[in-house]
Write a protein that holds these residues in place. Structure first.
Motif, PDB file in Angstrom:
ATOM      1  N   ASP A 149      -6.852  -0.641  -6.883  1.00 42.01           N
ATOM      2  CA  ASP A 149      -7.038   0.478  -5.952  1.00 42.01           C
ATOM      3  C   ASP A 149      -5.765   0.549  -5.117  1.00 42.01           C
ATOM      4  O   ASP A 149      -5.480  -0.351  -4.320  1.00 42.01           O
ATOM      5  N   PHE A 150      -4.977   1.606  -5.320  1.00 42.87           N
ATOM      6  CA  PHE A 150      -3.645   1.637  -4.727  1.00 42.87           C
ATOM      7  C   PHE A 150      -3.676   1.651  -3.200  1.00 42.87           C
ATOM      8  O   PHE A 150      -2.869   0.977  -2.559  1.00 42.87           O
ATOM      9  N   ALA A 151      -4.602   2.385  -2.605  1.00 44.17           N
ATOM     10  CA  ALA A 151      -4.645   2.517  -1.145  1.00 44.17           C
ATOM     11  C   ALA A 151      -4.907   1.183  -0.459  1.00 44.17           C
ATOM     12  O   ALA A 151      -4.279   0.856   0.550  1.00 44.17           O
ATOM     13  N   ASP A 161      -2.432   6.742  -2.073  1.00 45.28           N
ATOM     14  CA  ASP A 161      -2.871   6.078  -0.844  1.00 45.28           C
ATOM     15  C   ASP A 161      -3.786   6.989  -0.027  1.00 45.28           C
ATOM     16  O   ASP A 161      -4.660   6.522   0.694  1.00 45.28           O
ATOM     17  N   LYS A 162      -3.615   8.295  -0.180  1.00 44.47           N
ATOM     18  CA  LYS A 162      -4.398   9.265   0.580  1.00 44.47           C
ATOM     19  C   LYS A 162      -5.672   9.685  -0.158  1.00 44.47           C
ATOM     20  O   LYS A 162      -6.700   9.960   0.453  1.00 44.47           O
ATOM     21  N   TYR A 163      -5.588   9.721  -1.502  1.00 43.54           N
ATOM     22  CA  TYR A 163      -6.679  10.326  -2.263  1.00 43.54           C
ATOM     23  C   TYR A 163      -7.423   9.364  -3.192  1.00 43.54           C
ATOM     24  O   TYR A 163      -8.206   9.789  -4.027  1.00 43.54           O
ATOM     25  N   GLY A 164      -7.164   8.060  -3.050  1.00 41.28           N
ATOM     26  CA  GLY A 164      -7.976   7.068  -3.759  1.00 41.28           C
ATOM     27  C   GLY A 164      -7.666   6.877  -5.228  1.00 41.28           C
ATOM     28  O   GLY A 164      -8.544   6.500  -6.003  1.00 41.28           O
ATOM     29  N   ILE A 216      -3.579   6.145 -13.187  1.00 46.15           N
ATOM     30  CA  ILE A 216      -2.393   5.964 -14.027  1.00 46.15           C
ATOM     31  C   ILE A 216      -2.711   4.823 -14.985  1.00 46.15           C
ATOM     32  O   ILE A 216      -2.985   3.707 -14.551  1.00 46.15           O
ATOM     33  N   VAL A 217      -2.704   5.110 -16.293  1.00 48.93           N
ATOM     34  CA  VAL A 217      -3.032   4.099 -17.297  1.00 48.93           C
ATOM     35  C   VAL A 217      -1.755   3.797 -18.075  1.00 48.93           C
ATOM     36  O   VAL A 217      -1.262   4.629 -18.825  1.00 48.93           O
ATOM     37  N   THR A 218      -1.223   2.604 -17.873  1.00 50.85           N
ATOM     38  CA  THR A 218       0.114   2.317 -18.366  1.00 50.85           C
ATOM     39  C   THR A 218       0.264   0.893 -18.878  1.00 50.85           C
ATOM     40  O   THR A 218      -0.474  -0.006 -18.456  1.00 50.85           O
ATOM     41  N   GLY A 219       1.205   0.701 -19.754  1.00 53.31           N
ATOM     42  CA  GLY A 219       1.569  -0.646 -20.167  1.00 53.31           C
ATOM     43  C   GLY A 219       2.442  -1.324 -19.125  1.00 53.31           C
ATOM     44  O   GLY A 219       2.650  -2.528 -19.154  1.00 53.31           O
ATOM     45  N   ARG A 220       2.953  -0.545 -18.193  1.00 53.95           N
ATOM     46  CA  ARG A 220       3.826  -1.096 -17.142  1.00 53.95           C
ATOM     47  C   ARG A 220       3.073  -2.086 -16.257  1.00 53.95           C
ATOM     48  O   ARG A 220       1.854  -1.985 -16.110  1.00 53.95           O
ATOM     49  N   PRO A 221       3.810  -3.005 -15.617  1.00 54.55           N
ATOM     50  CA  PRO A 221       3.194  -3.850 -14.583  1.00 54.55           C
ATOM     51  C   PRO A 221       2.769  -2.979 -13.397  1.00 54.55           C
ATOM     52  O   PRO A 221       3.272  -1.858 -13.232  1.00 54.55           O
ATOM     53  N   THR A 222       1.890  -3.484 -12.569  1.00 54.47           N
ATOM     54  CA  THR A 222       1.424  -2.730 -11.405  1.00 54.47           C
ATOM     55  C   THR A 222       2.598  -2.300 -10.528  1.00 54.47           C
ATOM     56  O   THR A 222       2.682  -1.138 -10.105  1.00 54.47           O
ATOM     57  N   ALA A 223       3.529  -3.228 -10.276  1.00 55.64           N
ATOM     58  CA  ALA A 223       4.686  -2.907  -9.426  1.00 55.64           C
ATOM     59  C   ALA A 223       5.544  -1.801 -10.029  1.00 55.64           C
ATOM     60  O   ALA A 223       6.154  -1.013  -9.312  1.00 55.64           O
ATOM     61  N   GLY A 224       5.558  -1.713 -11.355  1.00 58.16           N
ATOM     62  CA  GLY A 224       6.372  -0.709 -12.031  1.00 58.16           C
ATOM     63  C   GLY A 224       5.790   0.687 -11.978  1.00 58.16           C
ATOM     64  O   GLY A 224       6.439   1.651 -12.387  1.00 58.16           O
ATOM     65  N   ALA A 225       4.551   0.813 -11.486  1.00 56.91           N
ATOM     66  CA  ALA A 225       3.912   2.127 -11.357  1.00 56.91           C
ATOM     67  C   ALA A 225       3.788   2.551  -9.891  1.00 56.91           C
ATOM     68  O   ALA A 225       3.268   3.623  -9.594  1.00 56.91           O
ATOM     69  N   ARG A 226       4.276   1.712  -8.999  1.00 57.40           N
ATOM     70  CA  ARG A 226       4.101   1.953  -7.562  1.00 57.40           C
ATOM     71  C   ARG A 226       4.717   3.283  -7.115  1.00 57.40           C
ATOM     72  O   ARG A 226       4.116   4.059  -6.377  1.00 57.40           O
ATOM     73  N   ASN A 227       5.944   3.558  -7.591  1.00 59.54           N
ATOM     74  CA  ASN A 227       6.622   4.790  -7.160  1.00 59.54           C
ATOM     75  C   ASN A 227       5.881   6.042  -7.645  1.00 59.54           C
ATOM     76  O   ASN A 227       5.860   7.069  -6.960  1.00 59.54           O
ATOM     77  N   LEU A 228       5.252   5.944  -8.821  1.00 59.43           N
ATOM     78  CA  LEU A 228       4.484   7.078  -9.350  1.00 59.43           C
ATOM     79  C   LEU A 228       3.224   7.298  -8.518  1.00 59.43           C
ATOM     80  O   LEU A 228       2.859   8.440  -8.211  1.00 59.43           O
ATOM     81  N   ALA A 229       2.558   6.199  -8.163  1.00 63.81           N
ATOM     82  CA  ALA A 229       1.355   6.287  -7.327  1.00 63.81           C
ATOM     83  C   ALA A 229       1.683   6.878  -5.960  1.00 63.81           C
ATOM     84  O   ALA A 229       0.910   7.683  -5.416  1.00 63.81           O
ATOM     85  N   GLU A 230       2.827   6.511  -5.431  1.00 63.35           N
ATOM     86  CA  GLU A 230       3.260   7.069  -4.142  1.00 63.35           C
ATOM     87  C   GLU A 230       3.522   8.566  -4.263  1.00 63.35           C
ATOM     88  O   GLU A 230       3.144   9.354  -3.390  1.00 63.35           O
ATOM     89  N   ALA A 231       4.176   8.976  -5.353  1.00 63.38           N
ATOM     90  CA  ALA A 231       4.480  10.395  -5.559  1.00 63.38           C
ATOM     91  C   ALA A 231       3.199  11.227  -5.665  1.00 63.38           C
ATOM     92  O   ALA A 231       3.160  12.386  -5.238  1.00 63.38           O
ATOM     93  N   LEU A 232       2.149  10.618  -6.219  1.00 62.72           N
ATOM     94  CA  LEU A 232       0.872  11.327  -6.366  1.00 62.72           C
ATOM     95  C   LEU A 232      -0.054  11.131  -5.160  1.00 62.72           C
ATOM     96  O   LEU A 232      -1.214  11.553  -5.182  1.00 62.72           O
ATOM     97  N   GLU A 233       0.466  10.480  -4.124  1.00 62.04           N
ATOM     98  CA  GLU A 233      -0.274  10.273  -2.870  1.00 62.04           C
ATOM     99  C   GLU A 233      -1.615   9.556  -3.099  1.00 62.04           C
ATOM    100  O   GLU A 233      -2.634   9.891  -2.510  1.00 62.04           O
TER     101      GLU A 233
END
Length: 265
Positions: free
Chosen positions: A74-76, A58-61, A39-56
């Motif tokens: 590295d989200f996981a 943590d499971k797929y690196g 995910i390449v975003t202008g958002r802060p890291t915390a602001g992209a957390r819910n998107l990273a969770e939706a795309l799993e």
């Protein structure tokens, strides 16, 4: 292995600001096949957390490149693979100057968006990012945390004049980009979404020709150009479509999934 970089607003999420199931499944399928999604975003890291969770992620690196390339996480594992901060005195000077301009100033840090004067744009940004908004009137005097990005906002017909002053005074010392009609972002010199993708490619030993980037706005220009294949969304502004290698469907028509299904999966 492909490195697949996806912008958020107008790209990964639809006009209702959600990731559709079709797009979600396509990106997860790509990761299952061994490709690296960021995910390449202008958002802060915390602001992209819910998107990273939706795309799993943590499971797929999956990775988050936040602040327009200011930090790569590295989200996981939560490991920060790269972090680029703005010079403290420079950040202070900009915040101070902006207090006299008709702009809302936002400085995100961890799970909070700090502002000398909270207005509707700051409130909206915090709500969208699921972060807190905190008003600190003397932020230019009390700033005591590292700054990856400063975000300025104003109504679309009022933003160009005051931000041109920021460009004139700090343009040689920073990277500046208009990321939406009402948003103007300032980052440390040398940072861009494109450079972030190149940095990630180097970390994971991925060839530049194997980078695919999806975007729609001017702050996506650098990554569309840096990628082996730059993909403009069907809803992208005209300049992004002109420089892209491929124009896919809109964000409301699962443009990311359409491209991935056609060429990658």
């Amino acid at each position: 292995m492909k490195l697949i970089g996806v912008d958020v607003d107008g790209t990964l999420v639809n006009s209702k600001r959600v990731i559709t199931e079709k797009t979600r499944k396509a990106l997860i399928s790509a990761m299952k096949k061994g490709h690296k999604v960021v995910i390449v975003t202008g958002r802060p890291t915390a602001g992209a957390r819910n998107l990273a969770e939706a795309l799993e992620f943590d499971k797929y690196g999956g990775l988050i490149s936040s602040f327009n390339g200011g930090a790569i996480t590295d989200f996981a594992t939560g490991k920060v693979l790269a972090n680029h901060e703005m010079d403290h005195d420079l950040a202070v000077e900009m915040i101070k100057l902006a207090k006299d301009l008709p702009l809302e100033t936002m400085v995100p840090f961890r799970d909070t968006v700090y502002s000398p004067k909270i207005g509707p744009y700051t409130e909206g940004e915090a709500r969208t990012l699921m972060m807190k908004a905190e008003e600190v009137e003397d932020l230019d005097q009390t700033l005591d945390f590292p700054v990856n990005k400063i975000l300025f906002a104003a109504d679309p017909d009022l933003i160009d004049e005051p931000t041109s002053m920021l460009k004139e005074k700090f343009g040689d010392l920073t990277e500046q980009v208009k990321s939406a009609r009402f948003y103007y972002e300032v980052m440390p010199r040398g940072l861009s979404k494109g450079n972030s993708l190149l940095e990630i490619a180097e970390i994971f030993n991925i060839d530049q020709k194997d980078i695919i980037a999806f975007g729609d706005e001017m702050n996506d220009e650098s990554m569309i150009k840096a990628a082996g294949i730059g993909v403009a969304m069907g809803n992208a502004i005209e300049k992004i479509k002109e420089i892209a290698d491929y124009v896919t469907l809109t964000n409301d028509e699962d443009g990311i999934a359409y491209y991935l299904d056609k060429f990658i999966l």
